[in-house]
Scaffold this motif. Structure first.
Motif, PDB file in Angstrom:
ATOM      1  N   GLU A  43       3.506  14.696  -2.197  1.00  0.00           N
ATOM      2  CA  GLU A  43       2.541  15.278  -1.264  1.00  0.00           C
ATOM      3  C   GLU A  43       1.138  14.688  -1.421  1.00  0.00           C
ATOM      4  OE1 GLU A  43       3.433  17.365   1.196  1.00  0.00           O
ATOM      5  OE2 GLU A  43       5.437  16.869   0.444  1.00  0.00           O
ATOM      6  N   SER A  44       1.005  13.668  -2.231  1.00  0.00           N
ATOM      7  CA  SER A  44      -0.324  13.102  -2.510  1.00  0.00           C
ATOM      8  C   SER A  44      -0.926  12.426  -1.283  1.00  0.00           C
ATOM      9  CB  SER A  44      -0.245  12.076  -3.639  1.00  0.00           C
ATOM     10  OG  SER A  44       0.016  12.687  -4.881  1.00  0.00           O
ATOM     11  N   GLU A  45      -2.198  12.763  -1.045  1.00  0.00           N
ATOM     12  CA  GLU A  45      -3.013  12.069  -0.054  1.00  0.00           C
ATOM     13  C   GLU A  45      -3.927  11.118  -0.830  1.00  0.00           C
ATOM     14  OE1 GLU A  45      -2.950  12.136   3.169  1.00  0.00           O
ATOM     15  OE2 GLU A  45      -1.744  13.918   3.647  1.00  0.00           O
ATOM     16  N   VAL A  46      -3.816   9.816  -0.546  1.00  0.00           N
ATOM     17  CA  VAL A  46      -4.487   8.788  -1.340  1.00  0.00           C
ATOM     18  C   VAL A  46      -5.464   8.003  -0.471  1.00  0.00           C
ATOM     19  CG1 VAL A  46      -4.145   6.746  -2.796  1.00  0.00           C
ATOM     20  CG2 VAL A  46      -2.455   8.604  -2.820  1.00  0.00           C
ATOM     21  N   PHE A  47      -6.615   7.700  -1.044  1.00  0.00           N
ATOM     22  CA  PHE A  47      -7.607   6.839  -0.393  1.00  0.00           C
ATOM     23  C   PHE A  47      -7.817   5.624  -1.279  1.00  0.00           C
ATOM     24  CE2 PHE A  47     -12.087   5.517  -0.036  1.00  0.00           C
ATOM     25  CZ  PHE A  47     -12.162   5.229   1.318  1.00  0.00           C
ATOM     26  N   GLU A  48      -7.738   4.436  -0.689  1.00  0.00           N
ATOM     27  CA  GLU A  48      -8.025   3.209  -1.437  1.00  0.00           C
ATOM     28  C   GLU A  48      -9.147   2.456  -0.744  1.00  0.00           C
ATOM     29  OE1 GLU A  48      -6.061  -0.904  -3.250  1.00  0.00           O
ATOM     30  OE2 GLU A  48      -4.830   0.384  -1.970  1.00  0.00           O
ATOM     31  N   PHE A  49     -10.162   2.063  -1.502  1.00  0.00           N
ATOM     32  CA  PHE A  49     -11.221   1.223  -0.947  1.00  0.00           C
ATOM     33  C   PHE A  49     -11.159  -0.154  -1.591  1.00  0.00           C
ATOM     34  CE2 PHE A  49     -13.079   3.360  -4.581  1.00  0.00           C
ATOM     35  CZ  PHE A  49     -13.982   2.468  -5.152  1.00  0.00           C
ATOM     36  N   GLY A  50     -11.507  -1.165  -0.795  1.00  0.00           N
ATOM     37  CA  GLY A  50     -11.343  -2.541  -1.263  1.00  0.00           C
ATOM     38  C   GLY A  50      -9.878  -2.890  -1.405  1.00  0.00           C
ATOM     39  N   CYS A  51      -9.076  -2.502  -0.424  1.00  0.00           N
ATOM     40  CA  CYS A  51      -7.616  -2.666  -0.541  1.00  0.00           C
ATOM     41  C   CYS A  51      -7.164  -4.101  -0.350  1.00  0.00           C
ATOM     42  CB  CYS A  51      -6.898  -1.772   0.468  1.00  0.00           C
ATOM     43  SG  CYS A  51      -7.068  -2.315   2.199  1.00  0.00           S
ATOM     44  N   GLY A  52      -8.042  -4.983   0.139  1.00  0.00           N
ATOM     45  CA  GLY A  52      -7.638  -6.366   0.361  1.00  0.00           C
ATOM     46  C   GLY A  52      -6.506  -6.456   1.374  1.00  0.00           C
ATOM     47  N   THR A  53      -5.459  -7.163   1.004  1.00  0.00           N
ATOM     48  CA  THR A  53      -4.320  -7.334   1.905  1.00  0.00           C
ATOM     49  C   THR A  53      -3.308  -6.195   1.818  1.00  0.00           C
ATOM     50  OG1 THR A  53      -3.194  -8.702   0.251  1.00  0.00           O
ATOM     51  CG2 THR A  53      -4.548  -9.850   1.884  1.00  0.00           C
ATOM     52  N   GLY A  54      -3.643  -5.160   1.091  1.00  0.00           N
ATOM     53  CA  GLY A  54      -2.816  -3.959   1.089  1.00  0.00           C
ATOM     54  C   GLY A  54      -1.556  -4.006   0.261  1.00  0.00           C
ATOM     55  N   SER A  55      -1.404  -5.020  -0.556  1.00  0.00           N
ATOM     56  CA  SER A  55      -0.154  -5.180  -1.311  1.00  0.00           C
ATOM     57  C   SER A  55       0.144  -3.993  -2.218  1.00  0.00           C
ATOM     58  CB  SER A  55      -0.210  -6.462  -2.150  1.00  0.00           C
ATOM     59  OG  SER A  55      -0.349  -7.589  -1.325  1.00  0.00           O
ATOM     60  N   THR A  56      -0.876  -3.526  -2.927  1.00  0.00           N
ATOM     61  CA  THR A  56      -0.657  -2.409  -3.852  1.00  0.00           C
ATOM     62  C   THR A  56      -0.401  -1.117  -3.096  1.00  0.00           C
ATOM     63  OG1 THR A  56      -2.022  -3.475  -5.554  1.00  0.00           O
ATOM     64  CG2 THR A  56      -1.672  -1.107  -5.753  1.00  0.00           C
ATOM     65  N   ALA A  57      -1.121  -0.896  -2.027  1.00  0.00           N
ATOM     66  CA  ALA A  57      -0.904   0.309  -1.222  1.00  0.00           C
ATOM     67  C   ALA A  57       0.522   0.351  -0.688  1.00  0.00           C
ATOM     68  CB  ALA A  57      -1.902   0.350  -0.064  1.00  0.00           C
ATOM     69  N   ILE A  58       1.023  -0.772  -0.236  1.00  0.00           N
ATOM     70  CA  ILE A  58       2.383  -0.832   0.309  1.00  0.00           C
ATOM     71  C   ILE A  58       3.410  -0.514  -0.770  1.00  0.00           C
ATOM     72  CG2 ILE A  58       4.108  -2.421   1.258  1.00  0.00           C
ATOM     73  CD1 ILE A  58       1.710  -3.768   2.762  1.00  0.00           C
ATOM     74  N   LEU A  59       3.175  -0.995  -1.986  1.00  0.00           N
ATOM     75  CA  LEU A  59       4.104  -0.706  -3.085  1.00  0.00           C
ATOM     76  C   LEU A  59       4.058   0.758  -3.495  1.00  0.00           C
ATOM     77  CD1 LEU A  59       3.586  -3.858  -5.334  1.00  0.00           C
ATOM     78  CD2 LEU A  59       5.596  -3.313  -3.955  1.00  0.00           C
ATOM     79  N   HIS A  60       2.890   1.377  -3.388  1.00  0.00           N
ATOM     80  CA  HIS A  60       2.764   2.789  -3.764  1.00  0.00           C
ATOM     81  C   HIS A  60       3.254   3.731  -2.664  1.00  0.00           C
ATOM     82  CE1 HIS A  60       0.932   2.259  -7.582  1.00  0.00           C
ATOM     83  NE2 HIS A  60      -0.267   1.901  -7.162  1.00  0.00           N
ATOM     84  N   ALA A  61       3.354   3.241  -1.456  1.00  0.00           N
ATOM     85  CA  ALA A  61       3.645   4.106  -0.301  1.00  0.00           C
ATOM     86  C   ALA A  61       4.862   5.008  -0.463  1.00  0.00           C
ATOM     87  CB  ALA A  61       3.782   3.248   0.961  1.00  0.00           C
ATOM     88  N   PRO A  62       5.969   4.536  -1.039  1.00  0.00           N
ATOM     89  CA  PRO A  62       7.139   5.412  -1.161  1.00  0.00           C
ATOM     90  C   PRO A  62       6.940   6.603  -2.090  1.00  0.00           C
ATOM     91  CG  PRO A  62       7.771   3.094  -1.382  1.00  0.00           C
ATOM     92  CD  PRO A  62       6.285   3.159  -1.467  1.00  0.00           C
ATOM     93  N   HIS A  63       5.861   6.593  -2.864  1.00  0.00           N
ATOM     94  CA  HIS A  63       5.656   7.612  -3.888  1.00  0.00           C
ATOM     95  C   HIS A  63       4.657   8.695  -3.469  1.00  0.00           C
ATOM     96  CE1 HIS A  63       7.834   5.078  -6.803  1.00  0.00           C
ATOM     97  NE2 HIS A  63       7.249   4.078  -6.166  1.00  0.00           N
ATOM     98  N   VAL A  64       4.093   8.566  -2.263  1.00  0.00           N
ATOM     99  CA  VAL A  64       3.063   9.506  -1.817  1.00  0.00           C
ATOM    100  C   VAL A  64       3.309   9.910  -0.370  1.00  0.00           C
ATOM    101  CG1 VAL A  64       1.374   8.472  -3.387  1.00  0.00           C
ATOM    102  CG2 VAL A  64       1.489   7.690  -1.002  1.00  0.00           C
ATOM    103  N   LYS A  65       2.505  10.874   0.084  1.00  0.00           N
ATOM    104  CA  LYS A  65       2.613  11.299   1.484  1.00  0.00           C
ATOM    105  C   LYS A  65       1.929  10.298   2.419  1.00  0.00           C
ATOM    106  CE  LYS A  65       1.679  15.222   4.552  1.00  0.00           C
ATOM    107  NZ  LYS A  65       1.120  16.600   4.632  1.00  0.00           N
ATOM    108  N   HIS A  66       0.692   9.904   2.050  1.00  0.00           N
ATOM    109  CA  HIS A  66      -0.058   8.991   2.917  1.00  0.00           C
ATOM    110  C   HIS A  66      -1.128   8.268   2.119  1.00  0.00           C
ATOM    111  CE1 HIS A  66      -3.188   7.850   5.930  1.00  0.00           C
ATOM    112  NE2 HIS A  66      -2.114   7.425   6.560  1.00  0.00           N
ATOM    113  N   ILE A  67      -1.393   7.009   2.494  1.00  0.00           N
ATOM    114  CA  ILE A  67      -2.485   6.231   1.902  1.00  0.00           C
ATOM    115  C   ILE A  67      -3.383   5.733   3.030  1.00  0.00           C
ATOM    116  CG2 ILE A  67      -3.154   4.203   0.550  1.00  0.00           C
ATOM    117  CD1 ILE A  67      -0.444   4.321  -0.841  1.00  0.00           C
ATOM    118  N   LEU A  68      -4.668   6.025   2.917  1.00  0.00           N
ATOM    119  CA  LEU A  68      -5.660   5.438   3.798  1.00  0.00           C
ATOM    120  C   LEU A  68      -6.269   4.266   3.046  1.00  0.00           C
ATOM    121  CD1 LEU A  68      -7.395   5.304   6.317  1.00  0.00           C
ATOM    122  CD2 LEU A  68      -8.900   7.043   5.324  1.00  0.00           C
TER     123      LEU A  68
END
Length: 210
Positions: A43-68
């Motif tokens: 159920e985690s709502e995550v915010f990432e700043f300076g995400c670059g090309t989003g590689s890490t956010a994409i890898l974390h996506a299955p483990h959370v509800k949403h990443i901005l």
């Protein structure tokens, strides 16, 4: 305080090259991913700043509800959106903004990620204070920050020249003690840290909002 047009041009210019660079230390990267996920729930709502090309956010996506996932470089974000679509990831939203200007519109987050970005900010303390305001009570700020005054003492003499010829971005020269003092002043308590043995490795820190 906010990212300048020069900052944005630098990162837009190198986006394609940056997107093709392999991870320099896969083992360390995997460890950081695992440490981060300890603080996620479905159920985690995550915010990432300076995400670059989003590689890490994409890898974390299955483990959370949403990443901005946010960045100042449109070209970086374009790569991120393409990669997310290719991976079938639908719970990562990419937005063009810098952390200082970001308007949460009343939203608060369980976790904020600032990975390899704090040392590129013009006012790291102000950024951490902004992060504090974005978190829910007891939320976590997870950062990976290079402290160049400790890791590479000659950096303050070399990097300005590279910046002059357009080969380096703005960088804040800090010691670990400076970083720790800012974390404390911004209202966080460090819960976990990891420092790889390589000389130029970043300080990986998990801090809880007090």
């Amino acid at each position: 305080m906010t990212a300048t047009a020069k900052d944005q041009r630098f990162w837009d210019k190198i986006a394609e090259k940056y997107s093709k660079q392999p991870i320099s230390d896969q083992e360390t990267y995997e460890k950081k991913l695992a440490l981060t996920r300890k603080y996620f729930t479905p159920e985690s709502e995550v915010f990432e700043f300076g995400c670059g090309t989003g590689s890490t956010a994409i890898l974390h996506a299955p483990h959370v509800k949403h990443i901005l996932a946010t960045d100042v470089a449109d070209n970086m974000l374009a790569v991120g959106r393409e990669r997310a679509a290719e991976a079938g990831v639908t719970n990562v939203t990419f937005e063009h903004t810098d952390i200082e200007s970001f308007d949460p519109q009343g939203r608060r987050f369980d976790t904020v990620l600032g990975l390899n970005i704090i040392h590129l900010c013009r006012d790291p303390l102000a950024v951490m204070q902004k992060v504090h305001s974005l978190l829910k009570p007891g939320g976590h700020f997870i950062q990976s920050t290079v402290c160049l005054k400790d890791a590479m003492p000659i950096a303050p003499f070399i990097i300005p020249f590279l910046q002059l010829i357009g080969k380096a971005p703005h960088v804040k020269f800090m010691k670990r003690a400076d970083l720790d003092a800012m974390i404390e002043e911004a209202g966080f308590e460090v819960e976990e840290r990891f420092r790889p043995e390589k000389k130029l490795s970043a300080e990986f820190i998990v801090a809880r909002k007090r």
